[in-house]
Design an enzyme around this catalytic site. Structure first.
Site, short mmCIF file in Angstrom:
data_model
loop_
_atom_site.label_atom_id
_atom_site.label_comp_id
_atom_site.label_asym_id
_atom_site.label_seq_id
_atom_site.Cartn_x
_atom_site.Cartn_y
_atom_site.Cartn_z
N TYR A 91 16.28 -5.62 1.41
CA TYR A 91 16.88 -6.38 0.31
C TYR A 91 17.72 -5.45 -0.57
CZ TYR A 91 13.83 -10.44 1.10
OH TYR A 91 13.19 -11.53 1.61
N LYS A 93 -17.51 -2.64 -10.95
CA LYS A 93 -16.66 -3.74 -11.45
C LYS A 93 -15.46 -3.95 -10.51
CE LYS A 93 -14.55 -0.26 -14.37
NZ LYS A 93 -14.68 0.48 -15.62
#
Ligand SMILES: *Cc1c(COP(=O)(O)O)cnc(C)c1O
Length: 375
Positions: A260, A36
């Site tokens: 940042y 999956k």
């Protein structure tokens, strides 16, 4: 073509080796791979072609779209769809010979009606919830089947399955409790369903002992190199290697902040290296100021916040001449395995794999003829 930034190498021979290793560990039980989520992010087509060549015949996917994709790659394989059919999907299941896992009485009724409309018995997997309380027939619903055998009359139950909640903790009492509940509930199923082959174990369950292996095991994670024996040495071969390009190396003198928010402060002269990989590539932002990447065998701390496309490491431990732009830093590989990266990020290796992202250049190594070799 533009020089690639991240390179994701997938070793298909290691994947096939892991399939064989699991087949040995399963000692007679069939190994039906879970593929999956695009084979846990590694790429459905090369993975299933490799596993089919190694001997796998039945595959588990999550939903209809994944089943249809699997069918395109493997026209002959048995495709078992874990989420089962939603109303309206029955036609596609029948047309593409997908076998639904039936998790609810509604799905059993839906699939039974589809069988009557088709004029023949349709194959199905029955999923009994033995205590994870996530998906599958509840004990009350399973009891309804015993009381109303007609609900299964038009179905051909080829497998009865359940799923363990705590198989990554071998000593957890929930494992034995689930095994006992699964046995009792499966034994109580009416007609041929009561004696159909059974499946309980995923990757970790394979290593819980013989009583958990039953007739079919459904590993995913271990195939892709994840450790199915938490806390013990990994018996699987690594399958994935991820490297990112060095874009810039610089000297930074204090006082200075990095990235940042300037969440990292440079306290002494430092050599910083900026890499072309960020959280959009699966390098979780949670690794900011916590994780490590490896250059030339040397683990280097991530400093400052990881941004979308860029990450900075403090490479002061390496001489400048080993930090050439265009060189590589390793995110996953011999210097750092999936579990180590996951632990630093506060998550599990499964999330690391399925988050790897689409921007890397993918290189598939080894594998049977006909496997795509990169895109
Ligand atoms: C994903 C999944 C598996 C495979 O689990 P791994 O831990 O990756 O081996 C098996 N069974 C079910 C029901 C699943 O959802």
């Amino acid at each position: 073509m533009q020089a690639p930034t991240g390179i994701l190498e997938i070793d298909l021979d290691a994947l096939a080796g892991n399939y064989r290793r699991l087949t040995e560990a399963a000692a007679g039980a069939e190994v039906a791979p879970a593929v999956k989520a695009d084979a846990y992010g590694l790429g459905l087509e090369p993975v299933v072609r490799t596993l089919a060549a190694a001997g796998a015949q039945r595959f588990f996917v999550a939903n209809l779209a994944e089943g249809l994709a699997l069918r395109r790659h493997l026209p002959e394989a048995d495709c078992l769809v874990l989420n089962g059919p939603l109303p309206g999907e029955e036609r596609d299941y029948i047309a593409e010979r997908l076998v639904p896992v039936l998790n609810t009485l509604e799905q059993i009724e839906l699939w039974g009606a589809a069988a009557r409309a088709a004029g023949r018995a349709l194959p199905a997997v029955l999923h009994l919830d033995s205590g994870i309380n996530r998906l599958g027939l509840t004990p009350a619903e399973a009891a309804r089947l015993a009381a109303e055998p007609a609900l299964l009359r038009d179905l051909s139950v080829e497998l009865v399955m359940s799923h363990l909640a705590c198989s990554d903790e071998p000593a957890h009492p929930g494992n034995a409790a689930q095994l006992a509940r699964f046995r009792a509930a499966a034994d109580a199923l009416p007609g041929p369903a009561g004696t159909a082959p059974r499946s309980l174990a995923a990757s970790c369950g394979v290593f819980l002992g013989e009583s958990y292996r039953l007739q079919v095991v459904r590993p995913g994670y271990a195939l892709y190199g994840g450790n199915p024996t938490a806390g013990r040495p990994n018996p699987m071969r690594p399958v994935v290697r991820l490297q990112a390009r060095v874009l810039q190396a610089r000297r930074v003198d204090p006082p200075a902040g990095v990235g940042y928010g300037a969440t990292h402060r440079v306290e002494r002269p430092a050599r910083l290296v900026t890499l072309a990989i960020g959280y959009a590539d699966g390098l979780f932002r949670a690794l900011s100021n916590r994780g490590r990447l490896v250059i030339d065998g040397q683990a280097l701390p991530i400093v400052g916040r990881i941004s979308m496309d860029l990450t900075v490491v403090d490479a002061s431990a390496l001489p400048a001449e080993r930090l050439l732009p265009g060189g590589f830093a390793e995110i996953l590989g011999p210097g750092q395995d999936i579990e180590a990266l996951a632990t630093a990020a506060g998550t599990i290796g499964y999330e690391v794999l399925t988050a790897l992202g689409r921007r890397h250049r993918r290189v598939y190594r080894g594998g049977p003829d006909g496997v795509v070799s990169g895109h």
